[in-house]
Design an enzyme around this catalytic site. Structure first.
Site, PDB file in Angstrom:
ATOM      1  CD  GLU A   1      49.160  40.934  42.693  1.00 43.43           C
ATOM      2  OE1 GLU A   1      48.008  41.371  42.584  1.00 43.43           O
ATOM      3  OE2 GLU A   1      50.164  41.673  42.749  1.00 43.43           O
TER       4      GLU A   1
ATOM      5  CB  SER B   1      50.678  34.981  44.222  1.00 44.23           C
ATOM      6  OG  SER B   1      50.866  36.314  43.799  1.00 44.23           O
TER       7      SER B   1
ATOM      8  CE1 TYR C   1      47.268  34.539  39.747  1.00 45.57           C
ATOM      9  CE2 TYR C   1      48.064  36.300  41.168  1.00 45.57           C
ATOM     10  CZ  TYR C   1      48.268  35.093  40.531  1.00 45.57           C
ATOM     11  OH  TYR C   1      49.461  34.426  40.705  1.00 45.57           O
TER      12      TYR C   1
HETATM   13  P1  NAP Z   1      52.401  31.362  33.369  1.00 45.82           P
HETATM   14  O1  NAP Z   1      53.635  31.564  32.560  1.00 45.82           O
HETATM   15  O2  NAP Z   1      51.198  32.192  33.106  1.00 45.82           O
HETATM   16  O3  NAP Z   1      51.985  29.811  33.201  1.00 45.82           O
HETATM   17  C1  NAP Z   1      50.728  29.342  33.604  1.00 45.82           C
HETATM   18  C2  NAP Z   1      50.619  27.879  33.222  1.00 45.82           C
HETATM   19  O4  NAP Z   1      49.332  27.384  33.643  1.00 45.82           O
HETATM   20  C3  NAP Z   1      50.708  27.594  31.711  1.00 45.82           C
HETATM   21  O5  NAP Z   1      51.472  26.418  31.520  1.00 45.82           O
HETATM   22  C4  NAP Z   1      49.252  27.334  31.326  1.00 45.82           C
HETATM   23  O6  NAP Z   1      49.108  26.502  30.207  1.00 45.82           O
HETATM   24  C5  NAP Z   1      48.776  26.611  32.578  1.00 45.82           C
HETATM   25  N1  NAP Z   1      47.327  26.565  32.727  1.00 45.82           N
HETATM   26  C6  NAP Z   1      46.457  27.607  32.732  1.00 45.82           C
HETATM   27  N2  NAP Z   1      45.196  27.156  32.896  1.00 45.82           N
HETATM   28  C7  NAP Z   1      45.266  25.807  33.005  1.00 45.82           C
HETATM   29  C8  NAP Z   1      44.298  24.784  33.183  1.00 45.82           C
HETATM   30  N3  NAP Z   1      42.981  25.048  33.287  1.00 45.82           N
HETATM   31  N4  NAP Z   1      44.714  23.497  33.256  1.00 45.82           N
HETATM   32  C9  NAP Z   1      46.039  23.192  33.130  1.00 45.82           C
HETATM   33  N5  NAP Z   1      46.999  24.126  32.942  1.00 45.82           N
HETATM   34  C10 NAP Z   1      46.617  25.416  32.875  1.00 45.82           C
HETATM   35  O7  NAP Z   1      52.719  31.487  34.928  1.00 45.82           O
HETATM   36  P2  NAP Z   1      54.146  31.531  35.688  1.00 45.82           P
HETATM   37  O8  NAP Z   1      54.634  32.923  35.703  1.00 45.82           O
HETATM   38  O9  NAP Z   1      54.997  30.433  35.192  1.00 45.82           O
HETATM   39  O10 NAP Z   1      53.666  31.214  37.171  1.00 45.82           O
HETATM   40  C11 NAP Z   1      53.546  29.879  37.651  1.00 45.82           C
HETATM   41  C12 NAP Z   1      52.589  29.863  38.836  1.00 45.82           C
HETATM   42  O11 NAP Z   1      53.105  30.680  39.868  1.00 45.82           O
HETATM   43  C13 NAP Z   1      51.189  30.374  38.565  1.00 45.82           C
HETATM   44  O12 NAP Z   1      50.298  29.637  39.368  1.00 45.82           O
HETATM   45  C14 NAP Z   1      51.238  31.810  39.023  1.00 45.82           C
HETATM   46  O13 NAP Z   1      49.938  32.257  39.372  1.00 45.82           O
HETATM   47  C15 NAP Z   1      52.145  31.683  40.217  1.00 45.82           C
HETATM   48  N6  NAP Z   1      52.934  32.849  40.576  1.00 45.82           N
HETATM   49  C16 NAP Z   1      53.694  33.472  39.645  1.00 45.82           C
HETATM   50  C17 NAP Z   1      54.507  34.526  40.016  1.00 45.82           C
HETATM   51  C18 NAP Z   1      55.382  35.224  39.010  1.00 45.82           C
HETATM   52  O14 NAP Z   1      55.866  36.321  39.323  1.00 45.82           O
HETATM   53  N7  NAP Z   1      55.669  34.617  37.864  1.00 45.82           N
HETATM   54  C19 NAP Z   1      54.538  34.942  41.358  1.00 45.82           C
HETATM   55  C20 NAP Z   1      53.761  34.256  42.296  1.00 45.82           C
HETATM   56  C21 NAP Z   1      52.982  33.196  41.895  1.00 45.82           C
HETATM   57  P3  NAP Z   1      48.992  27.085  28.681  1.00 45.82           P
HETATM   58  O15 NAP Z   1      50.393  27.135  28.161  1.00 45.82           O
HETATM   59  O16 NAP Z   1      48.136  26.069  28.021  1.00 45.82           O
HETATM   60  O17 NAP Z   1      48.352  28.443  28.779  1.00 45.82           O
HETATM   61  O1  F7E Z   2      52.136  44.094  36.790  1.00 45.14           O
HETATM   62  C1  F7E Z   2      51.788  47.749  36.568  1.00 45.14           C
HETATM   63  C2  F7E Z   2      50.608  46.954  37.099  1.00 45.14           C
HETATM   64  O2  F7E Z   2      51.161  42.358  35.296  1.00 45.14           O
HETATM   65  C3  F7E Z   2      53.070  44.686  37.663  1.00 45.14           C
HETATM   66  C4  F7E Z   2      51.913  37.816  38.121  1.00 45.14           C
HETATM   67  O3  F7E Z   2      52.970  36.937  37.832  1.00 45.14           O
HETATM   68  O4  F7E Z   2      53.167  38.857  39.879  1.00 45.14           O
HETATM   69  C5  F7E Z   2      52.473  39.117  38.673  1.00 45.14           C
HETATM   70  O5  F7E Z   2      51.396  40.008  38.910  1.00 45.14           O
HETATM   71  C6  F7E Z   2      52.706  46.123  37.945  1.00 45.14           C
HETATM   72  C7  F7E Z   2      51.238  46.340  38.337  1.00 45.14           C
HETATM   73  O6  F7E Z   2      52.423  41.693  37.421  1.00 45.14           O
HETATM   74  C8  F7E Z   2      51.346  48.041  32.998  1.00 45.14           C
HETATM   75  O7  F7E Z   2      49.506  47.812  37.367  1.00 45.14           O
HETATM   76  C9  F7E Z   2      51.784  49.368  34.660  1.00 45.14           C
HETATM   77  O8  F7E Z   2      51.183  47.241  39.396  1.00 45.14           O
HETATM   78  O9  F7E Z   2      53.679  42.531  35.511  1.00 45.14           O
HETATM   79  P1  F7E Z   2      52.350  42.639  36.150  1.00 45.14           P
HETATM   80  P2  F7E Z   2      51.539  41.603  38.752  1.00 45.14           P
HETATM   81  O10 F7E Z   2      50.176  42.143  38.564  1.00 45.14           O
HETATM   82  O11 F7E Z   2      52.364  42.146  39.854  1.00 45.14           O
HETATM   83  C10 F7E Z   2      52.387  38.273  40.918  1.00 45.14           C
HETATM   84  C11 F7E Z   2      53.285  38.024  42.106  1.00 45.14           C
HETATM   85  C12 F7E Z   2      51.625  37.085  40.472  1.00 45.14           C
HETATM   86  O12 F7E Z   2      51.372  36.165  41.242  1.00 45.14           O
HETATM   87  C13 F7E Z   2      50.982  37.166  39.130  1.00 45.14           C
HETATM   88  O13 F7E Z   2      50.670  35.859  38.640  1.00 45.14           O
HETATM   89  O14 F7E Z   2      52.893  46.852  36.742  1.00 45.14           O
HETATM   90  N1  F7E Z   2      51.661  48.105  35.150  1.00 45.14           N
HETATM   91  N2  F7E Z   2      51.571  49.332  33.321  1.00 45.14           N
HETATM   92  C14 F7E Z   2      51.400  47.270  34.149  1.00 45.14           C
HETATM   93  N3  F7E Z   2      51.240  45.919  34.147  1.00 45.14           N
HETATM   94  C15 F7E Z   2      51.004  45.328  32.954  1.00 45.14           C
HETATM   95  N4  F7E Z   2      50.873  43.981  32.918  1.00 45.14           N
HETATM   96  N5  F7E Z   2      50.923  46.052  31.792  1.00 45.14           N
HETATM   97  C16 F7E Z   2      51.089  47.399  31.756  1.00 45.14           C
HETATM   98  O15 F7E Z   2      51.011  48.031  30.705  1.00 45.14           O
END
Ligand code: NAP
Ligand code: F7E
Length: 330
Positions: A130, A128, A152
């Site tokens: 992050e 990520s 995270y």
């Molecule tokens: P998401 O919607 O939160 O999905 C997370 C998945 O992980 C769900 O299927 C959840 O299952 C499963 N999970 C959580 N804990 C588990 C455990 N202990 N054992 C088995 N499965 C478990 O995440 P996403 O947005 O699709 O992201 C996919 C991956 O990419 C994650 O690793 C995330 O950190 C990473 N990532 C995401 C982004 C983004 O912008 N979306 C960017 C960079 C990296 P349940 O349905 O049971 O909760």
């Molecule tokens: O926040 C600001 C918050 O929770 C984005 C995950 O998929 O992307 C995601 O992480 C920004 C942050 O995503 C609210 O402070 C303001 O600056 O949508 P977010 P994230 O933290 O960037 C990365 C790449 C991952 O890997 C992660 O798994 O938005 N923000 N107000 C808020 N965020 C939330 N959630 N809620 C608010 O009310």
């Protein structure tokens, strides 16, 4: 030992946003897809309900290595995509140990299971942006030093390096995709993009009256999830494993996301958005913007969906959902 099935993939996190898009892509490519799902008292198959008759579900949990070994032994995949994680940054401050167990050590458990069952399995780790946190360089590339700003982010740095370590120690075909924020109508409602698109739609229908948010000045490099899962698959088709940044190269603030989402429905976000301290994080990532040149040159990857289209699509999908035109997923 029996050979693995050449066109079979196992996805952890198949019930999540990315899991659903990756499943669609792999099925289109002719794969058999096995999804690892953890036990829960309520079923959380909303995002893959439309695919359920085309996939196989296996029970397992990243917290339990034996379940991972058993899933691999039973299904013998050629490719494993590790998308499972405690993925919500805000929750990681309140549950840092659980986040570490799942998002960090979970990767080691899965890599170890692969090493034990079949080291020829190709492995994708969902790393990520992050990890860049308090950014040391703009834009961020594969060589930018990490400076995570949340439990995270710290856990993802561990997951990234253990992937590199198993590649170098045991010769695994293990790749790490450093993906920047990617969104869609299937995004969880707690993430800011979907929180905004859903609220804008609900407010326009008179079902909600305000939207409480934290830091509006944070800037992110936002893309469309459907574009990003293509990069995951491409990484595992290369002769050599590697690490790749996947992003759009554009950055926009949370405020801009609000402006566009509300304007799409003829409203001014300033009339509805209220700042609420509860959503301000103990430490913030102020700015993310990546450079995906390596993914473009080595993988031939590019994104199709731009920021404006992404925001409009999400708002339209939430409007349809709230009006009962969509059943769950789009
Ligand atoms: P998401 O919607 O939160 O999905 C997370 C998945 O992980 C769900 O299927 C959840 O299952 C499963 N999970 C959580 N804990 C588990 C455990 N202990 N054992 C088995 N499965 C478990 O995440 P996403 O947005 O699709 O992201 C996919 C991956 O990419 C994650 O690793 C995330 O950190 C990473 N990532 C995401 C982004 C983004 O912008 N979306 C960017 C960079 C990296 P349940 O349905 O049971 O909760
Ligand atoms: O926040 C600001 C918050 O929770 C984005 C995950 O998929 O992307 C995601 O992480 C920004 C942050 O995503 C609210 O402070 C303001 O600056 O949508 P977010 P994230 O933290 O960037 C990365 C790449 C991952 O890997 C992660 O798994 O938005 N923000 N107000 C808020 N965020 C939330 N959630 N809620 C608010 O009310």
């Amino acid at each position: 030992m029996a050979e693995h099935h050449p066109r079979r993939a196992l996805i952890t996190g198949i019930t999540g946003q990315d899991g659903s898009y990756l499943t669609e892509l792999l099925l289109d490519q002719g794969y058999e897809v096995v999804g690892l799902v953890r036990r829960s008292s309520t079923v959380s198959f909303e995002r893959i309900a439309h695919l359920q008759d085309q996939i196989t579900i296996v029970s397992g949990d990243l917290l339990d290595e034996a379940s991972l070994i058993e899933a691999l032994r039973l299904h013998r995949p050629a490719e494993v995509y590790n998308l499972a994680a405690q993925s919500f940054v805000q929750t990681s401050f309140g549950q840092p140990v659980l986040t570490g167990e799942t998002t960090a050590l979970g990767v080691t458990r899965l890599l170890d299971a692969i090493r034990i069952v079949d080291p020829s399995i190709r492995f994708y780790q969902a790393s990520s942006s992050e990890m860049f946190g308090k950014v040391q360089e703009v834009p961020q590339t594969e060589t930018t030093p990490f400076y995570p700003r949340s439990p995270y982010g710290v856990a993802k740095v561990y997951g990234h390096w253990i992937t590199v370590n198993y590649r170098e120690s045991y010769g695994l075909h293990a790749s790490s995709g450093i993906l920047f924020n990617h969104e869609s109508p299937r995004r969880g409602l707690e993430f800011v993009s979907r929180k905004i698109s859903h609220a804008a739609a609900a407010i326009s229908l008179g079902r909600q009256h305000e939207l409480r948010l934290g830091n509006l000045d944070a800037k992110r490099d936002w893309g469309f999830a459907g574009d990003y899962v293509r990069a995951m698959w491409l990484m595992l088709q290369q002769d050599e494993p590697g690490d790749y940044v996947v992003c759009t190269g554009e950055t926009h603030s949370v405020r801009e996301f609000c402006e566009l989402a509300f304007a799409h429905l003829g409203m001014d976000y300033g009339d509805y958005v209220v700042i609420d301290e509860a959503f301000i994080r103990p430490a913030e990532v102020d700015l993310l913007v990546g450079d995906a040149s390596r993914a473009a040159s080595d993988l031939g990857w590019h994104r199709d969906v731009g920021f404006q289209e992404l925001v409009a699509t999400m708002v339209d999908a939430d409007l349809d959902l709230l009006q009962g035109k969509l059943k769950g997923i789009s």
